[in-house]
Design a protein around this motif. Structure first.
Motif, PDB file in Angstrom:
ATOM      1  N   ILE A  21     -30.869  -9.521  29.188  1.00  0.00           N
ATOM      2  CA  ILE A  21     -30.018  -8.740  30.228  1.00  0.00           C
ATOM      3  C   ILE A  21     -29.633  -9.468  31.469  1.00  0.00           C
ATOM      4  O   ILE A  21     -30.246  -9.907  32.100  1.00  0.00           O
ATOM      5  N   PHE A  77     -25.153 -11.775  27.727  1.00  0.00           N
ATOM      6  CA  PHE A  77     -25.846 -10.557  27.196  1.00  0.00           C
ATOM      7  C   PHE A  77     -25.950 -10.919  25.734  1.00  0.00           C
ATOM      8  O   PHE A  77     -24.962 -11.130  24.782  1.00  0.00           O
ATOM      9  N   LEU A 125     -28.183   0.481  28.843  1.00  0.00           N
ATOM     10  CA  LEU A 125     -28.209  -0.102  27.652  1.00  0.00           C
ATOM     11  C   LEU A 125     -28.094   0.787  26.640  1.00  0.00           C
ATOM     12  O   LEU A 125     -28.807   1.865  26.802  1.00  0.00           O
ATOM     13  N   LEU A 135     -23.976  -3.070  27.155  1.00  0.00           N
ATOM     14  CA  LEU A 135     -24.765  -3.015  28.146  1.00  0.00           C
ATOM     15  C   LEU A 135     -23.353  -2.771  29.181  1.00  0.00           C
ATOM     16  O   LEU A 135     -22.435  -3.461  29.372  1.00  0.00           O
TER      17      LEU A 135
END
Length: 206
Positions: A47, A27, A53, A102
């Motif tokens: 991602i 990430f 997010l 995330l």
């Protein structure tokens, strides 16, 4: 605007913390190292798996939310930012960090990148009609209260409901400061009183 965004996108790979060689499972994101409120720039996220997010701006010990996206899919994701918080406030000038998170089923992944917020670009912060209806028999002007983020040129165009694509009248006003002023239309078009009906005022900044 498109030209500016394209130039900023070109800088992303040079200034961000993610480059094309980054592993697909990591990430990370790439962002400009200069942010100007009210001017669009882009952030590219890598991602690794689907999740929620969030992007924050942190400076002087305070965090401000910039964007939230639920259920983003794995892969490359490009999102625009305007240098404004989710509440619509311009970020304060100075150095800080962009912080991305995330949220995935196994926990929360994070990444960050240093950046600097510059002086806001000229833009219209808001424009609000003082009254939505005025009477033909009165002599009251149509008044719009508005605010600019920085000095610049304000362009206003008047349209009738029966011909929304043709401007009945145009104004250009140069503003040397950001003090909240008011725009006034005396309800005249071509030197004559405007006919009863619905009208629209469009505001733009350059």
């Amino acid at each position: 605007m498109r030209k500016t965004a394209a130039l900023l996108a070109l800088c992303l790979l040079l200034t961000g913390i993610w480059a094309p060689g980054t592993a697909e499972g990591e990430f990370a994101f790439a962002a400009p190292d200069r942010i100007r409120p009210y001017r669009e720039s882009e952030i590219v996220f890598n991602i690794p798996e689907a999740g929620d997010l969030s992007l924050w701006w942190e400076s002087m010990g305070e965090r401000r939310p910039l964007l939230r996206r639920e259920g983003v899919e794995a892969g490359a994701l490009t999102l625009p930012i305007l240098g404004l918080s989710l509440a619509g406030e311009a970020l304060p000038r100075g150095d800080g960090e962009l912080i991305a998170e995330l949220a995935i089923p196994g926990g929360v992944l994070g990444a960050r990148s240093k950046a600097r917020v510059l002086q806001p670009a000229a833009a219209l912060a808001f424009a609000v009609l003082a009254r939505e209806t005025v009477y033909v028999s009165g002599d009251e002007d149509v008044v719009v209260d508005y605010a600019m983020s920085a000095p610049g040129m304000l362009d206003v165009a008047l349209y009738g409901a029966d011909a929304p694509g043709t401007a009945l009248k145009r104004w250009s006003v140069k503003l040397n400061d950001t003090y909240p002023p008011s725009f006034r239309w005396d309800r005249r078009v071509g030197g004559k009183p405007a006919a009863p009906g619905e009208y629209a005022l469009a505001f733009g900044v350059r």
